[in-house]
Design a protein around this motif. Structure first.
Motif, short mmCIF file in Angstrom:
data_model
loop_
_atom_site.label_atom_id
_atom_site.label_comp_id
_atom_site.label_asym_id
_atom_site.label_seq_id
_atom_site.Cartn_x
_atom_site.Cartn_y
_atom_site.Cartn_z
N ALA A 90 80.86 -13.67 53.34
CA ALA A 90 81.34 -14.99 53.76
C ALA A 90 81.11 -16.03 52.67
N LYS A 91 80.06 -15.83 51.88
CA LYS A 91 79.72 -16.77 50.81
C LYS A 91 80.14 -16.27 49.44
N ASN A 92 80.72 -15.07 49.38
CA ASN A 92 81.08 -14.46 48.08
C ASN A 92 79.88 -14.47 47.13
N THR A 93 78.75 -14.09 47.66
CA THR A 93 77.50 -14.16 46.91
C THR A 93 76.82 -12.79 46.90
N VAL A 94 76.27 -12.45 45.75
CA VAL A 94 75.50 -11.22 45.61
C VAL A 94 74.07 -11.59 45.24
N TYR A 95 73.13 -10.82 45.78
CA TYR A 95 71.72 -11.06 45.55
C TYR A 95 71.08 -9.82 44.94
N LEU A 96 70.04 -10.05 44.17
CA LEU A 96 69.23 -8.96 43.65
C LEU A 96 67.77 -9.31 43.90
N GLN A 97 67.17 -8.63 44.85
CA GLN A 97 65.75 -8.81 45.12
C GLN A 97 64.98 -7.85 44.23
N MET A 98 64.14 -8.40 43.40
CA MET A 98 63.38 -7.59 42.44
C MET A 98 61.90 -7.67 42.77
N ASN A 99 61.34 -6.54 43.15
CA ASN A 99 59.92 -6.45 43.49
C ASN A 99 59.20 -5.55 42.49
N SER A 100 57.89 -5.66 42.49
CA SER A 100 57.05 -4.82 41.61
C SER A 100 57.56 -4.85 40.17
N LEU A 101 57.81 -6.05 39.70
CA LEU A 101 58.40 -6.20 38.37
C LEU A 101 57.46 -5.71 37.29
N LYS A 102 58.07 -5.13 36.25
CA LYS A 102 57.34 -4.59 35.11
C LYS A 102 57.80 -5.32 33.85
N SER A 103 56.99 -5.23 32.81
CA SER A 103 57.34 -5.91 31.56
C SER A 103 58.66 -5.38 31.01
N GLU A 104 58.94 -4.10 31.27
CA GLU A 104 60.20 -3.54 30.78
C GLU A 104 61.43 -4.03 31.53
N ASP A 105 61.23 -4.80 32.58
CA ASP A 105 62.36 -5.43 33.29
C ASP A 105 62.78 -6.73 32.59
N THR A 106 62.03 -7.16 31.61
CA THR A 106 62.37 -8.38 30.89
C THR A 106 63.72 -8.22 30.19
N ALA A 107 64.63 -9.14 30.49
CA ALA A 107 65.99 -9.07 29.94
C ALA A 107 66.77 -10.28 30.41
N VAL A 108 67.95 -10.43 29.85
CA VAL A 108 68.92 -11.37 30.41
C VAL A 108 69.73 -10.59 31.44
N TYR A 109 69.81 -11.12 32.63
CA TYR A 109 70.52 -10.47 33.71
C TYR A 109 71.87 -11.16 33.91
N TYR A 110 72.91 -10.33 33.95
CA TYR A 110 74.28 -10.83 34.08
C TYR A 110 74.89 -10.40 35.40
N CYS A 111 75.46 -11.35 36.08
CA CYS A 111 76.22 -11.04 37.28
C CYS A 111 77.58 -10.50 36.89
#
Length: 121
Positions: free
Chosen positions: A74-95
């Motif tokens: 309905a909102k044309n929206t996407v979500y990304l819930q990120m838990n237990s983050l690690k240093s290797e998750d460091t990045a630029v995230y693109y939709c």
């Protein structure tokens, strides 16, 4: 034409959580796939997760069990819930959105501007 606006990036300690959002707007489009890619310094852009119009999902092996993708049609929206983050998750995230022009019938890929996620160890 579809415009994507991302939000939710930032700095978090290892083990913490962040939630990314991406809202799509425009005229005469129908979304097929929504997702998130990421690119770390010196590395290629890689798929993190995607969700199709039937709500089927794919995840990179490195984030399975930690990240959850969802969408609000309905909102044309996407979500990304990120838990237990690690240093290797460091990045630029693109939709990412693949959407069909409802006038021409042609699909096209669209990309957000990117949001930085930094995980400190």
């Amino acid at each position: 034409q579809v415009q994507l606006v991302e939000s939710g990036g930032g700095l978090v300690q290892a083990g913490g959580s962040l939630r990314l959002s991406c809202a799509a707007s425009g005229r005469s489009f129908s979304i097929n796939v929504m997702g998130w890619y990421r690119q770390a310094p010196g590395k290629q852009r890689e798929l993190v997760a995607r969700i199709r119009s039937d709500d089927s999902t794919n995840y990179a092996d490195s984030v399975k069990g930690r990240f959850t993708i969802s969408r609000d049609n309905a909102k044309n929206t996407v979500y990304l819930q990120m838990n237990s983050l690690k240093s290797e998750d460091t990045a630029v995230y693109y939709c990412y959105v693949n959407a069909k022009n409802t006038v021409t019938g042609f699909p096209r890929d669209y990309w957000g501007q990117g949001t930085q996620v930094t995980v400190s160890s």
